[in-house]
Write an enzyme that holds these catalytic residues in place. Structure first.
Site, mmCIF file in Angstrom:
data_model
loop_
_atom_site.group_PDB
_atom_site.id
_atom_site.type_symbol
_atom_site.label_atom_id
_atom_site.label_comp_id
_atom_site.label_asym_id
_atom_site.label_seq_id
_atom_site.Cartn_x
_atom_site.Cartn_y
_atom_site.Cartn_z
ATOM 1 C CB SER A 36 -0.729 0.212 1.331
ATOM 2 O OG SER A 36 -1.543 -1.148 1.458
ATOM 3 N NE ARG A 96 2.938 -7.854 0.492
ATOM 4 C CZ ARG A 96 3.782 -6.776 0.958
ATOM 5 N NH1 ARG A 96 3.189 -5.691 0.905
ATOM 6 N NH2 ARG A 96 4.984 -7.103 1.203
ATOM 7 C CG HIS A 98 -2.773 -8.675 2.092
ATOM 8 N ND1 HIS A 98 -2.573 -8.427 0.690
ATOM 9 C CD2 HIS A 98 -1.954 -8.009 2.710
ATOM 10 C CE1 HIS A 98 -2.139 -7.255 0.897
ATOM 11 N NE2 HIS A 98 -1.455 -6.984 1.667
ATOM 12 C CD GLU A 197 -3.748 -4.262 13.900
ATOM 13 O OE1 GLU A 197 -3.806 -2.704 13.633
ATOM 14 O OE2 GLU A 197 -3.511 -4.877 13.020
ATOM 15 C CB SER A 216 1.524 -7.924 3.953
ATOM 16 O OG SER A 216 2.648 -6.726 4.298
HETATM 17 I I1 8IG Z 1 -2.028 0.671 5.621
HETATM 18 O O1 8IG Z 1 -2.982 0.140 11.331
HETATM 19 C C1 8IG Z 1 -2.269 -0.271 7.165
HETATM 20 N N1 8IG Z 1 -2.123 -1.637 7.081
HETATM 21 N N2 8IG Z 1 -2.881 -4.369 10.972
HETATM 22 N N3 8IG Z 1 -2.799 -1.964 11.171
HETATM 23 C C2 8IG Z 1 -2.724 -3.030 10.399
HETATM 24 N N4 8IG Z 1 -2.307 -3.304 8.997
HETATM 25 C C3 8IG Z 1 -2.354 -1.998 8.501
HETATM 26 C C4 8IG Z 1 -2.614 -0.785 9.449
HETATM 27 C C5 8IG Z 1 -2.669 -0.735 10.511
HETATM 28 N N5 8IG Z 1 -2.461 0.501 8.384
#
Ligand code: 8IG
Length: 276
Positions: A36, A96, A98, A197, A216
């Site tokens: 990302s 990718r 996941h 989370e 990831s």
């Molecule tokens: I972009 O705050 C991204 N990916 N687990 N937590 C988790 N994955 C993420 C986050 C995040 N931001």
């Protein structure tokens, strides 16, 4: 007649052979997995020699995540100025898989295994993630120094006891710091996702020693080590982790931060890869 189940390594070898055929490039030197926020970096790395939909190569499938481009790209990277070294061929994995997509760990590890089968000796794993350190605002790139795998899964099958000491190469981290001396380092915790989370889980991750949370990289890094690749991990903090700033998280915010930081982290990554 004996039946034979195709092993992950054999699937990767098939993919690498098809990739060589479609790109016309017999051997790649370094692979990059763009997470990302990192996709625009591909354009800054060098001259694109070929671009192939990942779906034309065995073992790859369409990505379901907006902001993730399902393309495999072969890029020619010139040696640093003043160097007489030969140009390198980079394999850019724009898609990718996941772990949360529930396609299994083989699908998650297929990209790095294909990179190894294509001749790569190094892989650069990038991601967008949540940051726990309030002094790292969205848009901060962070070198991954180590990880905590909270998925409960492994990409390895059978009694495969792989050493994970210095998993994220200290040599490659030093190359990054030649390019950007103030680059911070942190421990990345991989959660399963796809939900972000809770604030309590973020506090837990912090107490366990994590600085970054994402979905990831850790499983890919384990598979890459098994395949013999040297690993560089770089996260882009695209949001503060839940409960750190008090603001709710949104995928749109994540994409916007990625876009804003893309040019900056892209040119840093290009300079790092030229020096690898
Ligand atoms: I972009 O705050 C991204 N990916 N687990 N937590 C988790 N994955 C993420 C986050 C995040 N931001």
């Amino acid at each position: 007649m004996t039946t034979h189940e195709t092993s992950p390594k054999e699937t990767a070898e098939l993919a690498a052979a098809r990739l060589a055929e479609l790109t016309g490039i017999e051997k790649h030197d370094v692979a990059l997995v763009l997470g990302s926020g990192w996709a625009p970096a591909a354009d800054l790395l060098g001259e694109t020699l070929a671009e192939i939909p990942a779906t034309e190569v065995p073992g790859f499938s369409v990505s379901g995540v907006p902001g993730h481009v399902g393309q495999l790209r072969s890029v020619r990277i010139a040696a640093p100025e003043g160097s007489s070294a030969a140009p390198k061929h980079a394999l850019i994995l724009g898609s990718r898989t996941h772990y949360y997509e529930n396609k299994g760990v083989r699908a998650v590890a297929h990209g790095v295994r294909t990179a190894a089968a294509a001749g790569c000796s190094m892989v650069v794993l990038t991601n967008g993630c949540g940051g726990l350190n309030p002094e790292w605002p969205p848009g901060t790139p962070v070198l991954i120094s180590d990880h905590i795998n909270l998925t409960g899964a492994s990409p390895l099958e059978g009694a495969t006891f792989v050493d994970l000491t210095d998993l994220y190469s200290s040599r490659l981290r030093a190359v990054c710091r030649e390019v950007q001396p103030d680059l911070p380092e942190g421990v990345y915790a991989q959660f399963r996702g796809p939900h972000y989370e809770t604030p309590a889980e973020v506090r837990m991750a912090g107490r366990l020693g994590a600085d970054l949370v994402g979905m990831s990289t850790a499983l890919e890094a384990i598979a890459a080590r098994e395949a013999g690749l040297e690993i560089l991990g770089i996260s882009l903090v695209t949001n503060l982790a839940a409960g750190i700033s008090g603001q709710p998280l949104s995928h749109e915010e994540v994409l916007a931060e990625g876009r804003a930081a893309a040019q900056r982290v892209g040119s840093m990554l290009a300079e790092v890869v030229r020096r690898l």
